[in-house]
Write an enzyme that holds these catalytic residues in place. Structure first.
Site, PDB file in Angstrom:
ATOM      1  N   PRO A   1       0.819  -1.199   0.000  1.00  0.00           N
ATOM      2  CA  PRO A   1       0.000   0.000   0.000  1.00  0.00           C
ATOM      3  C   PRO A   1       0.862   1.260   0.000  1.00  0.00           C
ATOM      4  O   PRO A   1       1.873   1.319   0.687  1.00  0.00           O
ATOM      5  CB  PRO A   1      -0.775  -0.098   1.317  1.00  0.00           C
ATOM      6  CG  PRO A   1      -0.363  -1.377   1.942  1.00  0.00           C
ATOM      7  CD  PRO A   1       0.888  -1.799   1.320  1.00  0.00           C
TER       8      PRO A   1
ATOM      9  N   LYS B   1       3.231   6.705   4.579  1.00  0.00           N
ATOM     10  CA  LYS B   1       2.586   5.397   4.496  1.00  0.00           C
ATOM     11  C   LYS B   1       2.384   4.772   5.864  1.00  0.00           C
ATOM     12  O   LYS B   1       2.015   3.597   5.972  1.00  0.00           O
ATOM     13  CB  LYS B   1       3.431   4.436   3.647  1.00  0.00           C
ATOM     14  CG  LYS B   1       3.635   4.878   2.212  1.00  0.00           C
ATOM     15  CD  LYS B   1       4.557   3.912   1.499  1.00  0.00           C
ATOM     16  CE  LYS B   1       5.158   4.544   0.265  1.00  0.00           C
ATOM     17  NZ  LYS B   1       6.230   3.710  -0.310  1.00  0.00           N
TER      18      LYS B   1
END
Length: 275
Positions: free
Chosen positions: A2, A59
DNA sequence: CCGTTCCTGGAT
DNA sequence: ATCCAGGAACGG
Protein backbone atom coordinates in the site's frame (compact mmCIF):
# COMPACT_ATOMS: atom_id res chain seq x y z
CA UNK A 1 1.97 -2.92 -1.20
CA UNK A 2 0.00 0.00 0.00
CA UNK A 3 1.09 3.52 -0.84
CA UNK A 4 -0.31 6.80 0.43
CA UNK A 5 -3.79 6.52 -1.20
CA UNK A 6 -4.32 2.97 0.08
CA UNK A 7 -3.07 3.88 3.57
CA UNK A 8 -5.32 6.96 3.63
CA UNK A 9 -8.30 4.80 2.63
CA UNK A 10 -7.48 2.30 5.37
CA UNK A 11 -7.09 5.04 8.00
CA UNK A 12 -10.43 6.60 7.12
CA UNK A 13 -12.33 3.36 7.50
CA UNK A 14 -10.36 2.31 10.59
CA UNK A 15 -11.08 5.65 12.18
CA UNK A 16 -14.80 5.16 11.58
CA UNK A 17 -15.03 1.72 13.11
CA UNK A 18 -12.55 1.71 15.98
CA UNK A 19 -12.41 5.29 17.30
CA UNK A 20 -13.90 5.54 20.77
CA UNK A 21 -13.53 1.81 21.40
CA UNK A 22 -11.34 0.49 24.21
CA UNK A 23 -8.67 -2.17 23.72
CA UNK A 24 -9.64 -4.96 26.11
CA UNK A 25 -7.11 -7.53 24.97
CA UNK A 26 -4.15 -7.82 22.55
CA UNK A 27 -2.75 -11.06 21.13
CA UNK A 28 0.61 -10.92 19.37
CA UNK A 29 0.59 -14.01 17.15
CA UNK A 30 3.93 -13.32 15.47
CA UNK A 31 6.36 -11.94 18.03
CA UNK A 32 8.90 -10.24 15.68
CA UNK A 33 6.10 -7.99 14.37
CA UNK A 34 6.48 -5.77 17.44
CA UNK A 35 9.62 -3.60 17.21
CA UNK A 36 11.57 -1.69 19.87
CA UNK A 37 9.73 -3.32 22.75
CA UNK A 38 8.57 -6.76 23.85
CA UNK A 39 5.20 -8.20 22.84
CA UNK A 40 4.36 -8.40 26.55
CA UNK A 41 5.07 -4.73 27.09
CA UNK A 42 3.08 -3.87 23.94
CA UNK A 43 0.11 -5.92 25.12
CA UNK A 44 0.32 -4.47 28.61
CA UNK A 45 0.53 -0.88 27.40
CA UNK A 46 -2.45 -1.28 25.06
CA UNK A 47 -4.67 -2.81 27.72
CA UNK A 48 -7.69 -0.66 28.64
CA UNK A 49 -6.54 2.23 26.45
CA UNK A 50 -9.20 3.97 24.39
CA UNK A 51 -8.61 4.55 20.67
CA UNK A 52 -8.81 8.28 20.07
CA UNK A 53 -8.34 8.32 16.32
CA UNK A 54 -6.51 6.92 13.29
CA UNK A 55 -4.50 9.05 10.91
CA UNK A 56 -1.72 8.73 8.39
CA UNK A 57 1.75 10.17 7.97
CA UNK A 58 3.26 9.14 4.64
CA UNK A 59 2.59 5.40 4.50
CA UNK A 60 2.52 4.99 8.30
CA UNK A 61 -0.76 4.36 10.16
CA UNK A 62 -0.94 6.17 13.51
CA UNK A 63 -3.51 4.88 15.98
CA UNK A 64 -3.56 7.30 18.89
CA UNK A 65 -4.54 5.96 22.29
CA UNK A 66 -5.51 7.50 25.57
CA UNK A 67 -2.59 7.90 27.97
CA UNK A 68 -0.44 9.59 25.30
CA UNK A 69 0.49 6.50 23.34
CA UNK A 70 0.33 5.89 19.61
CA UNK A 71 0.50 2.58 17.80
CA UNK A 72 2.47 3.07 14.58
CA UNK A 73 1.96 0.50 11.83
CA UNK A 74 4.00 0.13 8.65
CA UNK A 75 2.09 -2.19 6.33
CA UNK A 76 5.07 -2.69 4.00
CA UNK A 77 4.13 -5.10 1.18
CA UNK A 78 1.30 -7.25 2.51
CA UNK A 79 0.09 -5.81 5.80
CA UNK A 80 -3.70 -5.62 6.07
CA UNK A 81 -6.28 -4.76 8.75
CA UNK A 82 -9.64 -6.48 8.77
CA UNK A 83 -12.61 -6.95 11.07
CA UNK A 84 -13.39 -10.64 11.64
CA UNK A 85 -16.84 -11.49 13.03
CA UNK A 86 -15.25 -13.94 15.46
CA UNK A 87 -11.93 -15.70 16.12
CA UNK A 88 -12.82 -18.60 13.84
CA UNK A 89 -12.86 -16.15 10.94
CA UNK A 90 -9.26 -15.03 11.34
CA UNK A 91 -6.91 -15.81 8.46
CA UNK A 92 -3.85 -18.05 8.41
CA UNK A 93 -1.44 -15.10 8.39
CA UNK A 94 -2.97 -13.05 11.16
CA UNK A 95 -0.13 -11.61 13.23
CA UNK A 96 -1.97 -9.41 15.71
CA UNK A 97 -5.48 -9.47 17.15
CA UNK A 98 -7.15 -6.79 19.26
CA UNK A 99 -10.34 -7.42 21.17
CA UNK A 100 -12.12 -4.09 21.48
CA UNK A 101 -15.14 -3.02 23.48
CA UNK A 102 -18.59 -3.70 21.99
CA UNK A 103 -17.28 -7.14 20.93
CA UNK A 104 -15.33 -5.79 17.98
CA UNK A 105 -12.31 -7.73 16.76
CA UNK A 106 -9.55 -5.91 14.89
CA UNK A 107 -7.09 -8.22 13.17
CA UNK A 108 -3.82 -7.55 11.36
CA UNK A 109 -2.74 -9.96 8.63
CA UNK A 110 0.69 -9.94 6.96
CA UNK A 111 1.70 -12.74 4.62
CA UNK A 112 5.32 -11.71 4.06
CA UNK A 113 6.13 -10.73 7.66
CA UNK A 114 7.68 -7.42 6.56
CA UNK A 115 5.28 -5.22 8.50
CA UNK A 116 6.41 -3.33 11.61
CA UNK A 117 4.38 -2.26 14.62
CA UNK A 118 5.76 0.22 17.15
CA UNK A 119 4.61 1.99 20.27
CA UNK A 120 5.23 5.72 20.16
CA UNK A 121 4.23 8.64 22.35
CA UNK A 122 1.63 11.21 21.32
CA UNK A 123 4.23 13.94 21.57
CA UNK A 124 4.83 16.25 18.65
CA UNK A 125 8.31 14.85 18.20
CA UNK A 126 8.19 11.11 17.66
CA UNK A 127 10.77 8.85 19.24
CA UNK A 128 10.78 6.63 16.15
CA UNK A 129 13.60 6.95 13.67
CA UNK A 130 11.28 6.24 10.74
CA UNK A 131 9.02 9.18 11.57
CA UNK A 132 11.90 11.45 12.58
CA UNK A 133 13.59 11.11 9.22
CA UNK A 134 10.43 11.08 7.08
CA UNK A 135 10.24 13.67 4.32
CA UNK A 136 7.37 16.09 3.74
CA UNK A 137 3.90 14.61 3.32
CA UNK A 138 2.59 15.87 -0.05
CA UNK A 139 -0.94 16.40 1.27
CA UNK A 140 0.09 18.86 4.00
CA UNK A 141 0.77 22.59 3.94
CA UNK A 142 4.49 21.89 4.45
CA UNK A 143 4.58 20.66 0.87
CA UNK A 144 5.75 23.57 -1.29
CA UNK A 145 7.44 24.12 -4.64
CA UNK A 146 10.48 25.38 -2.78
CA UNK A 147 10.83 22.09 -0.87
CA UNK A 148 10.76 20.17 -4.15
CA UNK A 149 13.13 22.52 -5.96
CA UNK A 150 15.66 22.35 -3.13
CA UNK A 151 15.42 18.55 -2.92
CA UNK A 152 15.91 18.19 -6.69
CA UNK A 153 19.09 20.20 -6.33
CA UNK A 154 20.29 18.36 -3.22
CA UNK A 155 19.72 14.93 -4.75
CA UNK A 156 20.69 16.03 -8.25
CA UNK A 157 22.56 12.81 -9.07
CA UNK A 158 19.71 10.54 -8.05
CA UNK A 159 17.43 9.43 -10.85
CA UNK A 160 13.97 10.93 -10.66
CA UNK A 161 12.20 7.59 -10.17
CA UNK A 162 14.30 6.76 -7.08
CA UNK A 163 13.84 10.36 -5.93
CA UNK A 164 10.07 9.89 -5.86
CA UNK A 165 10.39 6.59 -4.00
CA UNK A 166 12.72 8.02 -1.33
CA UNK A 167 10.57 8.49 1.79
CA UNK A 168 13.15 10.86 3.28
CA UNK A 169 12.40 13.42 0.56
CA UNK A 170 8.63 13.22 -0.04
CA UNK A 171 6.78 10.48 1.80
CA UNK A 172 3.90 8.34 0.61
CA UNK A 173 4.84 7.52 -2.99
CA UNK A 174 5.51 3.90 -3.91
CA UNK A 175 6.27 2.08 -7.12
CA UNK A 176 2.81 2.40 -8.69
CA UNK A 177 2.32 6.13 -8.22
CA UNK A 178 5.95 6.96 -9.02
CA UNK A 179 5.43 5.64 -12.56
CA UNK A 180 2.03 7.35 -12.84
CA UNK A 181 3.32 10.72 -11.62
CA UNK A 182 6.24 10.65 -14.09
CA UNK A 183 3.89 9.81 -16.96
CA UNK A 184 1.62 12.77 -16.20
CA UNK A 185 4.62 15.07 -15.73
CA UNK A 186 5.97 13.74 -19.08
CA UNK A 187 9.38 12.97 -17.61
CA UNK A 188 11.53 9.96 -18.50
CA UNK A 189 12.14 7.90 -15.32
CA UNK A 190 15.84 7.51 -16.22
CA UNK A 191 16.47 11.26 -15.95
CA UNK A 192 18.44 12.55 -12.97
CA UNK A 193 16.76 14.88 -10.48
CA UNK A 194 19.29 17.56 -11.30
CA UNK A 195 18.50 17.50 -15.04
CA UNK A 196 14.94 18.78 -14.61
CA UNK A 197 14.29 22.33 -15.77
CA UNK A 198 11.98 24.69 -13.90
CA UNK A 199 8.92 23.73 -15.91
CA UNK A 200 9.55 20.04 -15.26
CA UNK A 201 10.13 20.66 -11.54
CA UNK A 202 6.78 22.44 -11.43
CA UNK A 203 5.12 19.52 -13.20
CA UNK A 204 6.54 17.06 -10.64
CA UNK A 205 5.39 19.37 -7.84
CA UNK A 206 1.90 19.58 -9.29
CA UNK A 207 1.31 15.94 -10.17
CA UNK A 208 2.51 14.34 -6.92
CA UNK A 209 -0.50 15.51 -4.86
CA UNK A 210 -2.82 15.53 -7.87
CA UNK A 211 -2.36 11.83 -8.67
CA UNK A 212 -2.40 10.81 -5.01
CA UNK A 213 -5.64 12.71 -4.34
CA UNK A 214 -7.22 11.27 -7.46
CA UNK A 215 -6.28 7.76 -6.27
CA UNK A 216 -7.73 8.44 -2.81
CA UNK A 217 -11.04 9.34 -4.50
CA UNK A 218 -11.01 5.88 -6.03
CA UNK A 219 -9.98 4.25 -2.74
CA UNK A 220 -6.56 3.25 -4.02
CA UNK A 221 -5.29 0.58 -6.41
CA UNK A 222 -5.70 -3.18 -6.06
CA UNK A 223 -3.65 -5.70 -8.01
CA UNK A 224 -3.88 -8.75 -5.83
CA UNK A 225 -3.53 -8.34 -2.10
CA UNK A 226 -4.66 -4.87 -1.23
CA UNK A 227 -8.04 -4.51 0.47
CA UNK A 228 -9.39 -1.82 2.72
CA UNK A 229 -10.62 -2.64 6.23
CA UNK A 230 -14.02 -3.72 4.93
CA UNK A 231 -12.46 -6.04 2.33
CA UNK A 232 -13.07 -3.75 -0.64
CA UNK A 233 -10.65 -3.48 -3.56
CA UNK A 234 -9.36 -0.11 -4.75
CA UNK A 235 -10.73 1.17 -8.05
CA UNK A 236 -7.80 3.26 -9.28
CA UNK A 237 -6.51 0.23 -11.22
CA UNK A 238 -8.78 1.28 -14.12
CA UNK A 239 -7.31 4.79 -14.08
CA UNK A 240 -3.66 3.74 -14.35
CA UNK A 241 -1.92 5.13 -17.43
CA UNK A 242 1.32 3.16 -17.46
CA UNK A 243 1.74 0.95 -14.41
CA UNK A 244 1.44 -2.75 -15.34
CA UNK A 245 0.60 -1.76 -18.93
CA UNK A 246 3.79 -3.07 -20.51
CA UNK A 247 3.41 -3.58 -24.30
CA UNK A 248 0.00 -1.91 -24.23
CA UNK A 249 -0.72 1.32 -26.08
CA UNK A 250 -0.08 4.69 -24.49
CA UNK A 251 -3.42 6.41 -23.79
CA UNK A 252 -2.10 9.61 -25.41
CA UNK A 253 0.12 8.67 -28.37
CA UNK A 254 -0.57 4.93 -28.85
CA UNK A 255 3.14 4.02 -28.60
CA UNK A 256 3.97 0.87 -26.66
CA UNK A 257 4.48 1.27 -22.91
CA UNK A 258 7.87 -0.03 -21.78
CA UNK A 259 8.94 -1.63 -18.50
CA UNK A 260 12.54 -1.21 -17.40
CA UNK A 261 14.32 -1.81 -14.09
CA UNK A 262 15.46 1.27 -12.21
CA UNK A 263 17.04 0.67 -8.83
CA UNK A 264 15.86 -2.92 -9.13
CA UNK A 265 12.21 -1.89 -9.42
CA UNK A 266 9.88 -2.10 -12.42
CA UNK A 267 9.36 1.28 -14.00
CA UNK A 268 6.65 1.72 -16.61
CA UNK A 269 6.74 4.62 -19.05
CA UNK A 270 5.88 5.83 -22.53
CA UNK A 271 9.14 6.39 -24.43
CA UNK A 272 7.47 8.92 -26.74
CA UNK A 273 5.52 11.04 -24.24
CA UNK A 274 8.13 11.03 -21.49
CA UNK A 275 11.30 12.92 -22.35
C1' DC B 1 24.09 5.85 -3.67
C1' DC B 2 23.37 1.30 -5.36
C1' DG B 3 22.49 -3.54 -4.63
C1' DT B 4 20.94 -6.79 -1.28
C1' DT B 5 17.90 -8.59 1.97
C1' DC B 6 13.94 -9.78 4.99
C1' DC B 7 9.54 -13.51 3.77
C1' DT B 8 5.69 -15.96 1.46
C1' DG B 9 2.72 -17.09 -2.34
C1' DG B 10 1.19 -16.85 -7.05
C1' DA B 11 2.33 -16.98 -11.90
C1' DT B 12 4.93 -19.14 -15.46
C1' DA C 1 11.72 -25.17 -10.34
C1' DT C 2 12.31 -20.31 -11.04
C1' DC C 3 11.00 -15.64 -11.04
C1' DC C 4 8.55 -11.83 -9.38
C1' DA C 5 5.95 -8.67 -6.10
C1' DG C 6 3.14 -2.51 -4.30
C1' DG C 7 8.67 -1.29 1.16
C1' DA C 8 12.53 0.27 3.45
C1' DA C 9 16.76 -0.71 6.44
C1' DC C 10 21.33 -1.97 5.78
C1' DG C 11 26.14 -2.50 4.26
C1' DG C 12 29.73 -1.87 1.07
Amino acid sequence: MPELPEVETICRSLDKCVSGKTILNTEVLYQPLIKKTTPDDFTHTCKNKTIIGVKRIGKAICISLSGNYTIIVQLKMTGKFYLPENKQETTKHTRLLFTLSEEILLAFDDIRKFACVYLDTNKKISNLHYLQTLGVDPLTSDYTLEVITKALKRFSKKNIKSFLLDQHIVCGIGNIYASEILFHAKIDPKRTAGSLNQKEAKAIFKYIPKILKEAIKHKGTTFSDYRDVDGNKGNYLHKLSVYQRENQKCIDCLSEIENIKIGGRSSFFCPKCQK
